[in-house]
Every structure is written in structure tokens, then in C-alpha cells.
Design a protein around this motif. Structure first.
Motif, PDB file in Angstrom:
ATOM      1  N   GLN A  89      30.730  41.173  36.782  1.00 16.78           N
ATOM      2  CA  GLN A  89      30.421  41.330  35.361  1.00 16.78           C
ATOM      3  C   GLN A  89      31.691  41.173  34.512  1.00 16.78           C
ATOM      4  O   GLN A  89      31.698  40.516  33.495  1.00 16.78           O
ATOM      5  N   ASN A  90      32.778  41.827  34.953  1.00 14.46           N
ATOM      6  CA  ASN A  90      33.987  41.852  34.137  1.00 14.46           C
ATOM      7  C   ASN A  90      35.066  40.962  34.728  1.00 14.46           C
ATOM      8  O   ASN A  90      35.367  41.069  35.908  1.00 14.46           O
ATOM      9  N   PRO A  91      35.665  40.107  33.887  1.00 17.85           N
ATOM     10  CA  PRO A  91      36.871  39.430  34.341  1.00 17.85           C
ATOM     11  C   PRO A  91      37.993  40.473  34.326  1.00 17.85           C
ATOM     12  O   PRO A  91      38.187  41.160  33.329  1.00 17.85           O
ATOM     13  N   ILE A  92      38.698  40.633  35.422  1.00 18.08           N
ATOM     14  CA  ILE A  92      39.745  41.649  35.506  1.00 18.08           C
ATOM     15  C   ILE A  92      41.104  40.999  35.249  1.00 18.08           C
ATOM     16  O   ILE A  92      41.397  39.921  35.764  1.00 18.08           O
ATOM     17  N   LEU A  93      41.890  41.663  34.434  1.00 16.81           N
ATOM     18  CA  LEU A  93      43.218  41.148  34.111  1.00 16.81           C
ATOM     19  C   LEU A  93      44.117  41.286  35.341  1.00 16.81           C
ATOM     20  O   LEU A  93      44.245  42.371  35.899  1.00 16.81           O
TER      21      LEU A  93
ATOM     22  N   THR B 272      35.692  37.201  39.507  1.00 11.51           N
ATOM     23  CA  THR B 272      35.670  36.922  40.935  1.00 11.51           C
ATOM     24  C   THR B 272      34.247  36.582  41.340  1.00 11.51           C
ATOM     25  O   THR B 272      33.300  37.221  40.887  1.00 11.51           O
ATOM     26  N   GLN B 273      34.137  35.577  42.237  1.00 12.02           N
ATOM     27  CA  GLN B 273      32.803  35.252  42.741  1.00 12.02           C
ATOM     28  C   GLN B 273      32.450  36.217  43.864  1.00 12.02           C
ATOM     29  O   GLN B 273      33.258  36.484  44.753  1.00 12.02           O
ATOM     30  N   LEU B 274      31.248  36.757  43.788  1.00 15.63           N
ATOM     31  CA  LEU B 274      30.839  37.768  44.771  1.00 15.63           C
ATOM     32  C   LEU B 274      30.200  37.145  45.998  1.00 15.63           C
ATOM     33  O   LEU B 274      30.122  37.766  47.040  1.00 15.63           O
ATOM     34  N   GLY B 275      29.711  35.923  45.853  1.00 13.38           N
ATOM     35  CA  GLY B 275      29.028  35.284  46.977  1.00 13.38           C
ATOM     36  C   GLY B 275      27.787  34.580  46.491  1.00 13.38           C
ATOM     37  O   GLY B 275      27.496  34.557  45.299  1.00 13.38           O
ATOM     38  N   ASN B 276      27.085  34.007  47.452  1.00 13.08           N
ATOM     39  CA  ASN B 276      25.872  33.267  47.130  1.00 13.08           C
ATOM     40  C   ASN B 276      24.709  33.935  47.837  1.00 13.08           C
ATOM     41  O   ASN B 276      24.813  34.309  48.995  1.00 13.08           O
TER      42      ASN B 276
ATOM     43  N   VAL C 155      35.947  52.030  39.847  1.00 13.39           N
ATOM     44  CA  VAL C 155      35.588  51.015  40.831  1.00 13.39           C
ATOM     45  C   VAL C 155      34.098  50.699  40.750  1.00 13.39           C
ATOM     46  O   VAL C 155      33.685  49.541  40.793  1.00 13.39           O
ATOM     47  N   ILE C 156      33.292  51.744  40.603  1.00 15.06           N
ATOM     48  CA  ILE C 156      31.851  51.507  40.495  1.00 15.06           C
ATOM     49  C   ILE C 156      31.547  50.572  39.335  1.00 15.06           C
ATOM     50  O   ILE C 156      30.770  49.634  39.446  1.00 15.06           O
ATOM     51  N   TRP C 157      32.169  50.836  38.206  1.00 20.27           N
ATOM     52  CA  TRP C 157      31.803  50.045  37.031  1.00 20.27           C
ATOM     53  C   TRP C 157      32.477  48.683  37.015  1.00 20.27           C
ATOM     54  O   TRP C 157      31.936  47.733  36.506  1.00 20.27           O
ATOM     55  N   ASN C 158      33.667  48.591  37.574  1.00 22.32           N
ATOM     56  CA  ASN C 158      34.388  47.335  37.435  1.00 22.32           C
ATOM     57  C   ASN C 158      34.214  46.378  38.604  1.00 22.32           C
ATOM     58  O   ASN C 158      34.404  45.197  38.455  1.00 22.32           O
ATOM     59  N   PHE C 159      33.889  46.901  39.785  1.00 20.14           N
ATOM     60  CA  PHE C 159      33.908  46.021  40.950  1.00 20.14           C
ATOM     61  C   PHE C 159      32.597  46.060  41.715  1.00 20.14           C
ATOM     62  O   PHE C 159      32.394  46.905  42.587  1.00 20.14           O
TER      63      PHE C 159
END
Lengths: 620, 547
Positions: free
Chosen positions: A347-351, A381-385, A528-532
Motif C-alpha cells: 500500500q505504502n511506498p516506503i522511503l 515493493t512488489q508482494l508477489g503474484n 509493521v502491521i500497517w506499513n508492511f
């Protein structure tokens, strides 16, 4: 031939909530509980008139059908909703709390007219050609009317009839197909409409909302064009039957909403988004290794593999050529030419640090040492397909005299799924991962106690930097539960342009306990829950034993005496056993039920239910 | 057989014809319904725009703690990122929430214009200006001239320069006031939730908004003085008989209720998580401000240095009739639990105390609260809560506010103190205080006593005057945090930026653009960021107004 069918569905249901979470003292102010009654009906009348033609001339056989269809749909629904009740648990409409009564009434009618024709020509049972065509007229009001035509052709050649084949070959058949299926919604209009809000603002004042629809004035119906080629091969007196199909499916001018920035006045525009192509192959195999009077064993397998890509995007779509569209709320998907369907992103692009030896590490903020969002969307980040590499279905049926043992299984290889269950468990503190960062957690370090990895809080004022002291000194707890986010932060004394910082200007969080931004573990894992979402992405590979059954069929010699047929007695087990590559106790398959949205998202679904049973079946 | 077939054919043909008829398809109904839903009459448009805009502002003024935290009205006892500007680091989407209302407003203007309802067009335009000014004030350059034109084919609207937006908005307000003055269409007293159909009040609101925007941009316009002088001469929300630009709550459902009431926050603990900030409580206490008793609740177990008072309870009834019981607790140094809290005890021998500004996340020991076992996650017996007034679903003192007439007086006071207009700063300043206090139900007698204090008197020097005016304006803007934030950002007054634990935190100057802008509307976004100083899309970069 003339035929007509009527489908009339009527539904009534009530929703009753006895009481909610209101304190007793608040009930006099706002009531409690809820009551809703709904009633809906829908009538569908489908009528066809079909003319058929059949003729054989020499070696040619011609079969033709022509027909017309009229479908009429009429539906209504009413609902009355008491949003809050004066007396809890008393379910009458008159018991509604003042100002909380809302009602809904809607109806729709729609006609669809079609004409269609099919023609099949065959020559000497060797060559077959089929042609179909269909034209649909949809839409009720003149301005909504739309019509489109879609044809298909197919050809087959039974090679084993044309050429003399070795005896092992029973049948060899080549298939080719081309079909174009048109699809268009009724011509929706690009207009603003207003609906009154419910409930009203007050007893005397109503307020309204606007629904702004933007439809591309140049919109076209979408076409789904399937091209396929296949081979059927039956060998050894049908002991081995193989069919293979390769297909290319193009969805051209796919209809959809492209997200717009709200500055346009609209959240999306309905248009032809672009073209999507799926390519893949399927094969099926049926094997009968044992076939005697008493014994019979059939094994069949089916294999499916395909990949889909976006080929082209509409030219008025995203000037940069890509767009991220929200997916399940905590993830997004990328819409861009060349993108494989099924990719899911954070969801979030991380700096993160861009250059130097810390490249790739999250850049933490300088106030609290927390992860930061990047303004560049591509930093996601791509999480997968979520699409599998292949799905293999397996079926085995073994018969000995009256006994039959049936096994049905399926194997899904590859693909990822996202467990929202895990997210819920973590946010409610019901997962072990919330106790400690654990060995595999790449984002934070620490835990609730020293045994779980918690660290001692540094003494007051022990950092060289005010920001760190300010952060740590005001959070300190009495326990050794200090935790921190893994990443680097800019030296607080660095005053230059953040974009020009070099390796020496970064400090690794956690490297020096005195110069570390600590947090409670609660905040660490919360971040971590919200960002990753990546911490809850799992491999969807699994094998399922869907059914095991043992059936005994009574011999006819007995059943004929009591004048019943086909008496079967079975022991049946469904979902007998499942193996998950991830080792998790949830069914990855439930992330792929349903069509369209949220494939690959496993959200609070019930596990598949294992059932064991006994079945007796007979016919008179 | 053949005749039999024929009969069936005829029957089916008839059935087909009937089912195809316009009656069965309800085409007339459908057309009528479509005509109706594509349009809306002026009163409904009016009530909707007023409601949406007021709730939008009040949500940001009180309902969410981002801005109330940034201006140190409210500190959070739990999940307290807003105590130190955390939300500014995210990508706030307020811009899009405002655009939603703007879309409605823009369509309303078109409908009313087609009907010749000039007054309504003028009123709606005033709201259009209000919402666009919100967006540009918080973000900087945004779309304006190309905004809301998706149907004309503008899918990627470019941003206008903030200077141009301001010029445009001021012009739009001139047009709006002309239309309100000349319009012949009547305004429904029932559906006009704000001014009950009084056109002169709308005119005053329109002019007052212009005054607000001019003051905001006064440092950027070389002719600000003459512009403000011209507006100051127009009818403003300045008479005691004038209404405020706000609406009353009805209190019957979650939407039409004040956010703190049982219709919204039943049992969520949210009320207890929010505490008045020490910065505000201390200033008001030093000025003997009677609004304190209206806004704040007495501490549950206040600290005392007098051992004789230990365990003694007393009751307080506030001006609105709500009662509270408090019990003194002696700072008993022989009790190790209490002795350990001494560094945290900042307020003792007081009935009201606030939460320290910038206090970190989930600090449980605010003002030495030691009984965390009884207090739980967000209970604190040593810091005031807000008064029970703020737990009502509806109450005459609770409004969804956009602009109050005391704000107008304070703008005029500042303008006079700076010499931008010729009026008497002291008169405006005192009228502002009087209006604010009256608005919160303070009696004339108490107001007179308050104003008579030496601590209220304006000093002779201009910086001193401005600081005093800003301090009173800050108190008066309580629960109107959007304007309080923009004013604090502009004037840097009152100087509260290093209060409490905020020493290492930098005061944010703007909102970052929502993520969709940098993703989808990249060209416009890049141009917008390029005009910031420095040219970085973060919360500390200066927009044109501050450059």
C-alpha cells in the motif's frame, strides 16, 4: 420451436440486533439495537423462437439453427430500517428511536432482444466447420440503447478418418476455434444525479448527495476474442485418452473505470481501459490401466496453466503510463502496459536510502525513528503474484465387483496470498508475532520481555542528540521492552540537503544503544502491521484431498426382487486432508473464491469444513 | 394440428407484444425519475452545501485531533501522535474531501444559474471560495482554473500558482457579493441552516471571508492596507445581532450530532483520550478566564500540598449545570509511589490542569498520575478532561463552525494595530473578547469584570499589542482549529512553539500532497513542488503565502 421460461424470485428477511455497545445511561439519548425488514422480488421472462434445418447431401451434412430471444426483467426491493430502538429487543417499526427511521424503495426493468444463428457443416465425418453469429440489443430508454454483434468459427479435422492409422490409435482429432464475444453495458450516460441523504438532517430539512458519473464519450463495446488449437488423441482402445488445448484470449477494449484525481470532479472515468491477453494451455488425461470383469481402475488428471498481461492501455490513461489502483485497502495493483495480471504491491511506498552502502534500507524520520512514506509511488515493493504456476486436478476410481473407491484431489502450485487473518490477529494482539520481532522479521527488533528480545531502556539523557533523548525519555517503561525499527536515520546535526547526504551522514538505528530511537514493542509491531503487508504474504501451494468415498452397489439379482434399482451404500469423506506449503492453519484456496476483485486476499473466511458421512441411494 | 399450432403462435405473439410495451418497461416512470434525479431545487442544494461544509470544518476543528493538537488546544492521552504533528508526515487527503464538496457546489452553481437564482449562485460561490481557499492554504499550489473539468476532457488538471488562486478567489467573492445583493430569488428560512434566509447576513459572511483571506495574504500584497480598508467598510459579521457562520446540531443520528455525544463516541473511550492542553489551560488560568469552567472538567483527584485536605472531596457545578466530584490527594513524599512521580507533577493546588504539549505517544503518568491500575489505558486522575458539555449530541453552545463574528473583530484589531486600517485596535479587541465569551454563555457582568483586568489591557507597543491580540484570538478560535492553525502559522503568535516537550519538534507549515497526485497527476505535481521553498514536498517547505 418456441419456448418460454419464467423465473420469479421473492425474498423477505429481517435483521434484528437486540442491543449493541451502548451504556445503559446512553440508551435514553440514542436508543440501542436495530431492526430492518427487507422485501425484494424479481421476475425474469425468457422467450425463444428457434427454427432448425437439417439436411444431408452426399457426404455433406448441414445443420442450421436460427432464432430470436426476448428477455424481460422486472425487479423491486423495499426495506425499512430502524437504525436504533427505543426499547431494546422489541422488533417493531413503531419502536424506532426518533430520527432513526429510514426507508428504501427501488425498482428496475430491462429488456434484451437477440437474434442468433448457427450453422454446422460436416464432410464425411472427417471435416467439421461451425459458424455462429449473435446480435444483442440492450437498454430500455432510447438514449441507453446499444447493440453489438459477435461471431465465432470453429473447425475440426478427424485425422484418423482421413489417413490410415496404426491400430493403437483410436482417434486423432485436430481442433481450431475462433470466437468473438461482445460485451457492453447499456450505454450509460455521463451525468450528475442527486439522491436525498438518509436519514434526513432534521424533521424539516432534507439534504442531498451528488453521484457524478463520467463516461468516455467515445466508449466502445468490449470484445473478448478467443483463439484456440487443440488435439484429441485416444489410444489403446480408449485406455489412454489425451486432450490438449493451447489458447490465447484477448480482451480488447476492456471496460472499466480508470481512477482520476479528484481535481477532475470525478473519482473515475468509465472507458475502454485497454487490452489484456491471457495465454495458456490445458491438458487432460484419462488412463484406464485395469479393465477386467471384476476390476476396473480409471485415473484422470487435468492441468491448467496460464498467464495474463496488460498489452495496451488507452491513450488517455495515466500520462506516465502507469497507475496504482487500490486493491483490498492495504495493498495496491499496478495498471501499466506489460504488467502481469496478479501482481500485488505494498500500500505504502516506503522511503529508503537511494545510494551508498545503506542503499535499500528504510530511511527513518528524525523525530521518532519511524518508517516514512516516500512521495514516489514507484518505491512500492512488489508482494508477489497471486496466480498459480499451475493447477493439477486428480481423480481415481477403482472398482472391484460392487465396490468402488473414489479419490478426488487437487494440487495448486505457486502463487501468493495475503492473510488478513494474520493482520487482524496482530492488531488485536492475538498473534505470537506481536510478542517479539522474531528471527525472520526484517523490520524491527525487540520484544515484550528480555527473554523475547526486549532491550533495556537507556538512562535519561544518554544520547548525544536531543531528538533521541526526547523520544526515549518520554516513552520509557519500567520493563526491559525497548524495541526499535530497523533502518537508518539522518544524523540530527546534518543540516544540508537530505538528498545529498553521504554514508557518513547516516546513523544505523540500533547500532549504538545510546543513539537509538526506541519504541514500545506495541508501536514497533503496530508500524509493521500497517506499513508492511509483506509480513503476511504466504505461499499458496497446497494439496487437498477433496473427497474419498467407498461405495457398494447391490447386485441387480437382489435389487430386482424388491423392485428398486441402483442401490448404493457409500461412506463419504469430504476435505479429508490438506497440506499447505506455508504450514499455516488456514485454507489458501479461500483466498481465490469469488470472481474478480480481491483474488489472493484471505480475509476472515471460515476454514473448509471436513465432513464424514454415510449415503444410501436407490431408484424406483 | 396446424390450427392448433397457429393458435399457440398467436397467443405467444400477443404475450410478446404486451411484455414489450412501454407500460411494462415503465419508460415514462424512468424518464420522469431521471429528470428528477438530474436536478435539485435551490433549497436542497443550499441545505446540503451548508451542512457538508460546516461538518467538514468542524471535523477538522475538533473531530480529528491533527489540528487541535498542532495548535495545542487538545493533547492525546493515548495514541498521541497528534501531540507532536505526526499526521503531517503522512499524505493527508483533506484536499480530496474538500473536492467532493466542491464538486457538489460547482454542480449546484450550474443548476441555480440556469434557473436564474442569483442569490443562491452568490451563496454557493462563497462556499466554493471557502473550500478552494482551504485547499490552497494547506497544500500550496493546487488545481483551480482547470479543476472540476473532467467532463470537458481535462483529466490531468495542472496546478495554478497560489498567488493566482488568491487573486481568483478574491474576484469570485466580489462576484458573489454582487449576486447576493442583486438576486431576486428568496432564500428558504427553513433550509438556510446558517442564516435563516437573511440575505444581508450572507452578504456579511461573504465580505468577512474576503477579510479573512486578505489578512492571510496581507504580507504578500503590497496594497493590502487599501484592500483591507475597502472590505472593512463593507457590512461584516460585526454587530452583536449578527449570527455566526455556523449551524446547530440536531442530535438525532450520528451525522447530525456533535461528535463527542453518545451517537458517535458511545463507550469508545475517545472522550477520555483527549485532554485540554496545558498551554491553553495555563494561559486561561493566568487571565481568570470564565470560559475555563465551561470547557474543562475539574481534575478528578487534584494534587494538594496541604496534608489536611488529603481525601477531602468537593463538588463542582459548572455554568451549564453539569456536576463533578473531585478528591484532593496530598503529595505524600513518604509514599514511594507518589515520591517517584514528583518529577511528573507540574500542577498542584489547582482544580484545572492540562496535558503537557508534545507529550509522547502513550504516556500514562501525565501530571504524576500514578494509579494506572485504576486508570487503565487512558484514564488519568490528575489532568482535566473536557467538560460534560462536549459529550452532548446537541446543545445550544455546540455548533459546526466555519467563522464566528469574534474572529472578524480580531482580524480588524490586528489590522488596526498594524496600521493597515484606521480603526481603534483596542475597541475591536475588546468587542472580539466580548463576542467570544457571549458565544460560550458567559454573563455580561463576568465579561465586564474580565475586561477590567490589567492583564487584558493592550500594551502601547505594536509587537506587544499584536501578541495580546493573537493570544485572545487563539483562545477565541478554540474548537475552530483550522483557522487557529493557519493564524499561528502566519503570525507565529502566540509563541507556543517550544512549549512542553515540543523543543525538538519543528512546527509543520503545510500538508504534503496526497499520494494520487504524485502518482497520477505527476506533471502537475512536479510543477507544484517546484514552487515550494525548498523545492521538496514535505511539511516544512514554505508555500507562496509564507515565502
Amino acid at each position: 420451436m418456441l419456448r418460454s421460461g419464467i423465473d420469479d424470485v421473492n425474498e423477505n428477511y429481517e435483521y434484528r440486533q437486540s442491543f449493541g455497545d451502548k451504556a445503559l445511561s446512553d440508551r435514553s439519548d440514542s436508543g440501542d439495537g436495530a431492526f430492518q425488514t427487507n422485501s425484494s422480488s424479481s421476475l425474469l421472462i425468457n422467450s425463444d423462437a428457434i427454427l432448425s434445418f437439417n439436411k444431408t447431401v452426399g457426404k455433406f451434412t448441414v445443420t442450421a439453427n436460427g432464432g430470436a430471444n426476448y428477455a424481460y426483467n422486472n425487479s423491486h426491493s423495499y426495506s425499512v430500517n430502524a437504525g436504533s430502538l427505543v426499547v431494546p429487543s422489541l422488533f417493531t417499526i413503531s419502536n424506532v428511536f426518533p430520527g432513526r427511521l429510514t426507508a428504501d424503495y427501488s425498482w428496475s426493468t430491462s429488456p434484451t432482444y437477440s437474434v442468433y444463428a448457427t450453422a454446422d457443416v460436416s464432410w464425411n465425418n472427417q471435416f467439421f466447420i461451425g459458424v455462429t453469429g449473435r446480435n444483442d440489443w440492450k437498454g430500455n430508454l432510447p438514449e441507453e440503447k446499444i447493440h453489438y454483434f459477435y461471431p465465432s468459427v470453429s473447425a475440426a479435422w478427424v485425422i484418423s478418418e482421413t489417413f490410415h492409422m496404426p491400430e493403437v490409435i483410436d482417434l486423432m482429432k485436430l481442433r481450431l476455434g475462433l470466437a468473438d464475444v461482445g460485451n457492453g453495458l447499456v450505454r450509460s450516460r455521463s451525468i450528475d444525479t442527486y439522491t436525498f441523504e438518509s436519514p434526513d438532517w432534521s424533521n424539516t430539512v432534507k439534504t442531498a448527495n451528488i453521484n457524478a458519473a463520467l463516461v468516455d464519450p467515445h466508449i466502445k463495446p468490449m470484445h473478448s476474442i478467443t483463439k484456440e488449437a487443440g488435439l484429441d488423441l485416444w489410444l489403446l482402445k480408449r485406455r489412454l485418452m489425451l486432450d490438449f488445448t493451447y489458447f490465447v484470449k484477448d480482451q480488447n477494449d476492456q471496460l472499466g473505470g480508470i481512477p482520476l484525481v479528484q481535481g477532475t470532479g470525478f473519482t473515475s472515468m468509465t472507458t475502454n481501459v485497454g487490452d489484456v491477453r491471457s495465454k495458456g494451455y490445458e491438458w487432460g488425461l484419462t488412463l484406464s490401466p485395469v479393465r477386467t470383469t471384476n476390476w476396473n481402475w480409471d485415473i484422470s488428471a487435468s492441468f491448467t496453466h496460464y498467464k495474463a498481461h496488460i498489452l495496451r492501455l488507452s491513450p488517455n490513461f495515466a500520462p506516465k503510463g502507469y497507475i496504482f489502483a487500490s486493491y483490498d485497502g492495504k495493498t495496491v495493483v499496478k495498471i501499466a502496459a506489460g504488467e502481469e495480471i496478479g501482481n500485488i504491491y505494498e500500500q505504502n511506498p516506503i522511503l529508503r536510502v537511494k545510494t551508498g552502502k545503506y542503499a535499500g534500507m528504510p530511511l527513518l524520520d528524525g523525530d521518532a525513528g519511524e518508517f516514512q512514506n516516500s512521495p514516489n509511488e514507484l518505491d512500492r515493493t512488489q508482494l508477489g503474484n497471486y496466480n498459480p504456476d499451475y493447477i493439477l486436478g486428480l481423480n481415481s476410481s477403482l472398482r472391484y465387483k460392487g465396490f468402488t473407491l473414489n479419490l478426488v484431489g487437487s494440487y495448486r502450485k505457486g502463487g501468493k496470498y495475503i492473510s488478513v487473518n494474520q493482520q487482524y490477529m496482530e492488531s488485536n494482539g492475538r498473534a505470537f508475532t506481536t510478542l517479539s520481532s522474531g528471527p525472520n522479521n526484517p523490520y524491527w527488533k525487540g520484544g515484550r520481555t528480555p527473554e523475547l528480545g526486549g532491550m533495556p531502556w537507556p538512562a535519561t539523557g544518554s544520547s548525544t542528540y536531543d531528538n533521541i533523548n526526547n523520544n526515549n525519555d518520554n516513552q520509557r517503561s519500567d520493563y526491559n521492552d525497548a524495541s526499535y525499527a530497523k533502518g537508518v536515520f539522518l544524523n540530527p546535526n546534518y543540516t544540508g540537503d537530505p538528498a545529498k547526504a553521504t554514508d557518513a551522514d547516516y546513523i544505523v538505528n540500533g547500532a549504538d544503544p545510546n543513539n537509538t530511537f526506541y519504541q514500545f514493542p506495541y508501536n514497533s509491531y503496530g508500524d509493521v502491521i500497517w506499513n508492511f503487508t509483506s509480513t503476511r504474504v504466504y505461499d499458496a501451494t497446497n494439496f487437498k484431498m477433496r473427497e474419498v468415498s467407498l461405495t457398494y452397489t447391490l447386485p441387480n439379482s437382489i435389487t430386482s426382487k424388491i423392485r428398486v434399482n441402483n442401490v448404493n451404500i457409500s461412506l463419504i469423506g469430504r476435505n479429508v486432508f490438506q497440506w499447505n506449503a506455508s504450514g499455516r492453519h488456514e485454507d489458501p484456496e479461500s483466498a481465490f473464491t469469488g470472481v474478480g476483485t480481491n483474488q489472493g486476499i484471505l480475509r476472515a473466511t471460515l476454514p473448509s469444513i471436513r465432513s464424514m458421512g454415510f449415503k444410501l441411494a436407490f431408484e424406483f | 394440428m396446424k390450427s392448433y399450432m397457429k393458435k399457440i403462435f398467436v397467443i405467444i405473439l400477443l404475450a410478446g407484444l404486451i411484455s414489450c410495451s412501454k407500460d411494462a418497461l415503465r419508460q415514462n416512470d424512468l424518464l420522469q425519475q431521471k429528470d428528477a434525479i438530474e436536478s435539485l431545487n435551490d433549497p436542497f442544494l443550499l441545505s446540503s452545501i451548508i451542512k457538508k461544509s460546516c461538518l467538514f470544518y468542524q471535523d477538522r476543528g475538533w473531530g480529528i485531533t491533527v489540528l487541535p493538537g498542532a495548535v495545542q488546544y487538545t493533547m492525546r492521552n493515548y495514541q498521541g501522535g497528534d501531540n507532536y504533528y505526526s499526521a503531517f508526515k503522512g499524505l493527508p487527503t483533506d484536499m480530496y474531501d474538500a473536492m467532493d464538496i466542491l464538486k457538489f457546489t460547482d454542480s449546484a452553481i450550474k443548476l441555480s444559474k440556469a434557473r436564474g437564482s442569483d442569490t443562491h449562485v452568490g451563496i454557493f460561490t462563497t462556499f466554493r471560495v471557502l473550500l478552494f481557499s482551504f485547499i490552497t492554504d494547506f497544500y500550496g499550489d493546487v488545481y483551480y482554473s482547470e479543476a472540476l473539468k473532467g467532463r470537458e476532457g481535462i483529466l490531468y488538471p495542472v496546478y495554478d500558482k497560489q498567488a493566482d488562486i488568491y487573486t481568483g478567489l478574491l474576484q469570485e467573492l466580489d462576484g458573489a457579493s454582487a449576486l447576493i445583493s442583486s438576486g431576486k430569488d428568496a432564500v428558504s428560512p427553513t433550509y438556510d441552516l446558517m442564516f435563516a434566509g437573511d440575505k444581508t447576513e450572507w452578504l456579511k459572511f461573504c465580505n468577512s471571508l474576503k477579510l479573512r483571506l486578505l489578512m492571510r495574504a496581507s504580507a504578500k500584497f503590497s496594497d493590502a492596507g487599501s484592500k483591507i480598508t475597502a472590505v472593512a467598510a463593507l457590512p461584516l459579521l460585526s454587530e452583536s445581532a449578527d449570527m455566526d457562520a455556523s449551524i446547530d446540531y440536531v442530535g438525532t443520528n450520528p451525522v447530525n450530532s456533535w461528535v463527542g455525544g453518545s451517537n458517535n463516541w458511545a463507550n469508545s473511550g475517545e472522550f477520555e483520550k483527549r485532554r485540554p492542553c496545558k498551554s491553553l489551560v495555563d494561559v486561561m488560568a493566568s487571565l481568570n478566564d470564565p470560559r475555563m469552567a465551561v470547557w474543562f472538567a475539574p481534575i478528578e483527584d487534584p494534587w494538594t500540598g496541604n496534608p489536611a485536605l488529603n481525601g477531602v472531596s468537593f463538588n463542582t457545578t459548572d455554568p451549564n449545570g453539569y456536576t463533578y466530584t473531585s478528591t484532593w490527594e496530598y503529595i505524600d513524599m513518604t509514599n514511594p509511589v507518589i515520591a517517584a512521580q514528583v518529577p511528573n507533577i507540574l500542577d498542584s493546588n489547582k482544580v484545572y490542569a492540562g496535558f503537557v504539549a508534545g507529550m509522547n505517544g502513550d504516556f500514562k503518568n501525565g501530571n504524576g498520575h500514578w494509579n494506572t491500575a485504576a486508570g487503565g489505558t487512558y484514564g488519568n486522575f490528575k489532568v482535566s478532561k473536557y467538560s460534560k458539555l462536549f459529550q452532548e449530541n446537541a446543545y445550544p453552545l455546540l455548533k459546526a463552525q466555519i467563522m464566528n463574528k469574534d474572529e472578524v473583530q480580531f482580524i480588524l484589531a490586528e489590522a488596526a494595530a498594524k496600521g493597515l486600517i484606521t480603526g481603534n485596535a483596542d475597541t475591536y479587541y475588546r468587542t472580539g473578547i466580548r463576542y467570544s465569551m457571549t458565544r460560550w454563555g458567559i454573563s455580561d457582568e463576568d465579561i465586564t469584570t474580565y475586561l477590567a483586568q490589567a492583564s487584558i489591557t493592550l500594551p502601547g507597543d505594536t509587537p506587544g499589542k499584536l501578541a495580546k491580540i493573537a493570544q485572545q484570538k487563539w483562545i477565541a478560535l478554540f474548537s475552530v482549529a483550522t483557522e487557529a492553525y493557519l493564524d499561528l502559522r502566519r503570525t507565529k503568535l502566540p509563541d507556543i512553539f517550544k512549549n512542553g516537550l515540543l523543543g525538538t519538534y519543528q512546527f509543520p507549515l503545510r500538508y504534503r500532497y496526497p499520494g494520487n497526485e504524485s502518482g497520477q497527476n505527476r506533471v502537475a505535481y512536479d510543477a507544484g513542488v517546484a514552487t515550494l521553498s525548498p523545492t521538496v514536498d514535505d511539511e516544512f517547505s514554505k508555500i507562496w503565502l509564507l515565502q
